[in-house]
Write a protein that holds these residues in place. Structure first.
Motif, PDB file in Angstrom:
ATOM      1  N   VAL A   1       0.896  -1.022   0.275  1.00 43.84           N
ATOM      2  CA  VAL A   1      -0.355   0.130  -0.125  1.00 43.84           C
ATOM      3  C   VAL A   1       1.020   1.059   0.096  1.00 43.84           C
ATOM      4  O   VAL A   1       1.671   1.344   0.813  1.00 43.84           O
ATOM      5  N   ILE A   2       0.561   1.961  -0.724  1.00 45.87           N
ATOM      6  CA  ILE A   2       1.106   3.501  -1.342  1.00 45.87           C
ATOM      7  C   ILE A   2       0.660   4.635  -0.782  1.00 45.87           C
ATOM      8  O   ILE A   2      -0.601   4.241  -0.490  1.00 45.87           O
ATOM      9  N   GLU A   3       0.687   5.018   0.199  1.00 44.99           N
ATOM     10  CA  GLU A   3       0.290   6.189   0.970  1.00 44.99           C
ATOM     11  C   GLU A   3       0.461   7.320   0.266  1.00 44.99           C
ATOM     12  O   GLU A   3       1.511   7.358  -0.450  1.00 44.99           O
ATOM     13  N   ASN A   4      -0.765   8.221   0.474  1.00 48.58           N
ATOM     14  CA  ASN A   4      -0.612   9.117  -0.820  1.00 48.58           C
ATOM     15  C   ASN A   4      -0.412  10.118  -0.344  1.00 48.58           C
ATOM     16  O   ASN A   4       0.671  11.454  -1.434  1.00 48.58           O
ATOM     17  N   LYS A   5       0.269  10.213   0.549  1.00 47.34           N
ATOM     18  CA  LYS A   5       1.750  11.486   1.206  1.00 47.34           C
ATOM     19  C   LYS A   5       2.949  11.363   0.542  1.00 47.34           C
ATOM     20  O   LYS A   5       3.704  12.588   0.203  1.00 47.34           O
ATOM     21  N   ASP A   6       3.175  10.170  -0.065  1.00 47.53           N
ATOM     22  CA  ASP A   6       3.781   9.796  -0.433  1.00 47.53           C
ATOM     23  C   ASP A   6       4.421   9.686  -1.738  1.00 47.53           C
ATOM     24  O   ASP A   6       5.551   9.961  -2.383  1.00 47.53           O
ATOM     25  N   ILE A   7       3.490   9.881  -2.115  1.00 45.50           N
ATOM     26  CA  ILE A   7       3.658  10.194  -3.924  1.00 45.50           C
ATOM     27  C   ILE A   7       2.701  11.331  -4.538  1.00 45.50           C
ATOM     28  O   ILE A   7       2.309  12.009  -5.117  1.00 45.50           O
ATOM     29  N   THR A   8       2.128  12.390  -3.488  1.00 38.94           N
ATOM     30  CA  THR A   8       2.470  13.594  -3.919  1.00 38.94           C
ATOM     31  C   THR A   8       2.369  15.113  -2.834  1.00 38.94           C
ATOM     32  O   THR A   8       3.053  14.583  -2.013  1.00 38.94           O
ATOM     33  N   TYR A   9       2.093  16.698  -3.392  1.00 38.20           N
ATOM     34  CA  TYR A   9       2.305  16.883  -2.248  1.00 38.20           C
ATOM     35  C   TYR A   9       0.323  17.871  -2.435  1.00 38.20           C
ATOM     36  O   TYR A   9      -0.104  17.667  -3.112  1.00 38.20           O
ATOM     37  N   ASP A  10       1.150  18.798  -0.674  1.00 38.23           N
ATOM     38  CA  ASP A  10      -0.373  18.930  -0.934  1.00 38.23           C
ATOM     39  C   ASP A  10      -0.779  20.417  -1.714  1.00 38.23           C
ATOM     40  O   ASP A  10      -0.074  20.627  -2.325  1.00 38.23           O
ATOM     41  N   PRO A  11      -2.564  20.066  -2.082  1.00 40.82           N
ATOM     42  CA  PRO A  11      -2.829  21.621  -2.854  1.00 40.82           C
ATOM     43  C   PRO A  11      -1.635  23.022  -2.475  1.00 40.82           C
ATOM     44  O   PRO A  11      -1.670  22.832  -1.274  1.00 40.82           O
ATOM     45  N   GLU A  12      -2.666  23.362  -3.875  1.00 40.06           N
ATOM     46  CA  GLU A  12      -2.217  24.900  -3.522  1.00 40.06           C
ATOM     47  C   GLU A  12      -3.109  25.573  -2.344  1.00 40.06           C
ATOM     48  O   GLU A  12      -4.107  25.375  -2.405  1.00 40.06           O
ATOM     49  N   PRO A  13      -2.389  26.504  -1.688  1.00 38.24           N
ATOM     50  CA  PRO A  13      -3.009  27.049  -0.867  1.00 38.24           C
ATOM     51  C   PRO A  13      -4.607  28.063  -0.691  1.00 38.24           C
ATOM     52  O   PRO A  13      -4.278  28.332  -2.233  1.00 38.24           O
ATOM     53  N   THR A  14      -5.271  28.472  -0.157  1.00 38.01           N
ATOM     54  CA  THR A  14      -6.465  28.874  -0.514  1.00 38.01           C
ATOM     55  C   THR A  14      -6.354  30.123  -0.579  1.00 38.01           C
ATOM     56  O   THR A  14      -4.884  30.960   0.361  1.00 38.01           O
ATOM     57  N   GLU A  15      -6.688  31.301  -1.498  1.00 38.35           N
ATOM     58  CA  GLU A  15      -6.700  32.424  -1.285  1.00 38.35           C
ATOM     59  C   GLU A  15      -7.878  33.010  -0.924  1.00 38.35           C
ATOM     60  O   GLU A  15      -9.140  32.825  -0.582  1.00 38.35           O
ATOM     61  N   ARG A  16      -7.691  34.437   0.178  1.00 38.67           N
ATOM     62  CA  ARG A  16      -9.078  34.764   0.643  1.00 38.67           C
ATOM     63  C   ARG A  16      -8.715  36.081   0.731  1.00 38.67           C
ATOM     64  O   ARG A  16      -8.228  37.085   0.601  1.00 38.67           O
ATOM     65  N   TYR A  17     -10.191  36.534   0.399  1.00 44.62           N
ATOM     66  CA  TYR A  17     -10.358  38.352   0.035  1.00 44.62           C
ATOM     67  C   TYR A  17     -10.916  38.769   0.391  1.00 44.62           C
ATOM     68  O   TYR A  17     -12.558  38.168   0.567  1.00 44.62           O
ATOM     69  N   ALA A  18     -11.315  39.824   1.481  1.00 45.83           N
ATOM     70  CA  ALA A  18     -12.383  40.504   2.777  1.00 45.83           C
ATOM     71  C   ALA A  18     -12.390  41.857   2.169  1.00 45.83           C
ATOM     72  O   ALA A  18     -11.546  42.550   1.656  1.00 45.83           O
ATOM     73  N   PHE A  19     -13.951  42.327   1.650  1.00 49.41           N
ATOM     74  CA  PHE A  19     -14.274  43.316   1.163  1.00 49.41           C
ATOM     75  C   PHE A  19     -14.842  43.946   2.212  1.00 49.41           C
ATOM     76  O   PHE A  19     -16.104  43.969   2.704  1.00 49.41           O
ATOM     77  N   CYS A  20     -14.981  45.152   2.614  1.00 47.51           N
ATOM     78  CA  CYS A  20     -15.787  45.338   3.683  1.00 47.51           C
ATOM     79  C   CYS A  20     -15.614  47.282   3.398  1.00 47.51           C
ATOM     80  O   CYS A  20     -14.668  48.189   4.066  1.00 47.51           O
ATOM     81  N   SER A  21     -16.813  47.806   2.879  1.00 42.46           N
ATOM     82  CA  SER A  21     -17.265  48.974   3.383  1.00 42.46           C
ATOM     83  C   SER A  21     -18.836  48.995   3.060  1.00 42.46           C
ATOM     84  O   SER A  21     -19.127  47.862   2.308  1.00 42.46           O
ATOM     85  N   ASP A  22     -19.395  50.197   3.308  1.00 40.57           N
ATOM     86  CA  ASP A  22     -18.794  50.935   3.871  1.00 40.57           C
ATOM     87  C   ASP A  22     -18.939  50.954   5.752  1.00 40.57           C
ATOM     88  O   ASP A  22     -19.895  49.392   5.797  1.00 40.57           O
TER      89      ASP A  22
END
Length: 302
Positions: free
Chosen positions: A189-210
């Motif tokens: 059994v080949i563990e997933n972590k041994d043959i993959t990299y983590d996904p790209e990190p999430t991006e977060r944008y916050a809009f606060c007005s007014d």
């Protein structure tokens, strides 16, 4: 993640400034956030393919944040738009838009959906397999929400070298990307972590007005990559913030610091000021992170 500022000034448009409106391009989506007067002119001026806009988010029903909406909806009709259009905003947004369409004997060639908001708690208003959007309840003179846009984790990334060394067939690639393990012909059994990299990190944008200064939003916007926060006044006019329910540049910077955001983008400047670089200078005395001073037409790639 790309942010185009169509307008970032408060109150009335001028020949050199425009009220609030911006376009966020994220994970294949083109979101329009607020639609102050002149929004469609700015979209054309910036050569944005605004037929790609399928979701419009309106923060509140003050004119400098939505008076451009009916014009854009009408232009879509004249361009024979066929794709559905979704509008998110406070209760009342549907009534005011449909009244204008009815009295002008107009109609849309496309389906127009309104998602009216009333909750004073943060809630999910849009979600698909790529992006999720939540409200950020704000403290203003009328019911107001900001919006938090967040990409979802994608698939895991393949370590092609390791996979090929183990002789794993390509038919297993999708399973591996989704996090699955692989069993070789000999039972190993080949563990997933041994043959993959983590996904790209999430991006977060916050809009606060007014909004008036409120630390209640900090848990919602904690650690976001980019925060757009209103900064209507300079510190010398702080006495006006409680009456108008707005913020100073320093107060916006304090929110950014407490929330540990990556980048602060200032906006919604009172047109009483001729030099908006003063907002940046004041904010930098509080928030040592990157300060980007938004102006009409500014484009940020994050």
């Amino acid at each position: 993640m790309k942010l185009t500022i169509l307008g970032c000034y408060a109150a009335t448009p001028r020949t050199i400034t425009n009220p609030t409106s911006q376009v966020l391009e994220m994970n294949g989506h083109m979101f329009l956030i607020d639609a102050g007067e002149g929004t469609q002119v700015q979209l054309r001026r910036r050569k944005l393919k605004f037929q790609r806009i399928n979701h419009i988010f309106i923060s509140h029903l003050h004119g400098d944040h939505f008076y451009g909406l009916i014009g854009l909806i009408s232009t879509f009709m004249l361009l024979n738009r066929q794709a559905d259009l979704h509008v998110y905003g406070p209760k009342g947004i549907k009534e005011v838009i449909l009244l204008q369409l009815r009295l002008s004997n107009s109609f849309t060639s496309y389906k127009l959906y309104f998602h009216e908001l009333t909750s004073k708690e943060s809630e999910i208003v849009f979600e698909d397999d790529k992006v999720i959007v939540r409200t950020i309840p704000l403290d203003h003179r009328v019911y107001t929400n900001g919006y938090l846009f967040e990409t979802k984790h994608g698939e895991r990334r393949l370590r092609i070298g390791a996979i090929e060394d183990l002789g794993i067939d390509r038919c297993y690639y999708q399973k591996i990307k989704r996090g699955g393990n692989v069993t070789l012909d000999d039972g190993t059994v080949i563990e997933n972590k041994d043959i993959t990299y983590d996904p790209e990190p999430t991006e977060r944008y916050a809009f606060c007005s007014d909004t008036y200064y409120s630390e209640a939003i900090i848990p919602i916007i904690k650690d976001v990559n980019v925060l757009y926060h209103e900064s209507t006044f300079l510190d010398s006019e702080e006495h006006n913030t409680q009456r108008t329910k707005h913020c100073t540049a320093k107060q916006a910077a304090k929110i950014a610091k407490l929330a540990n955001v990556g980048t602060l983008v200032l906006g919604h400047y009172s047109t009483r000021y001729n030099d908006i670089t003063l907002f940046k200078k004041e904010a930098e005395t509080v928030f040592s992170g990157t300060i980007l001073n938004a102006d009409d037409g500014a484009i940020f790639n994050f």
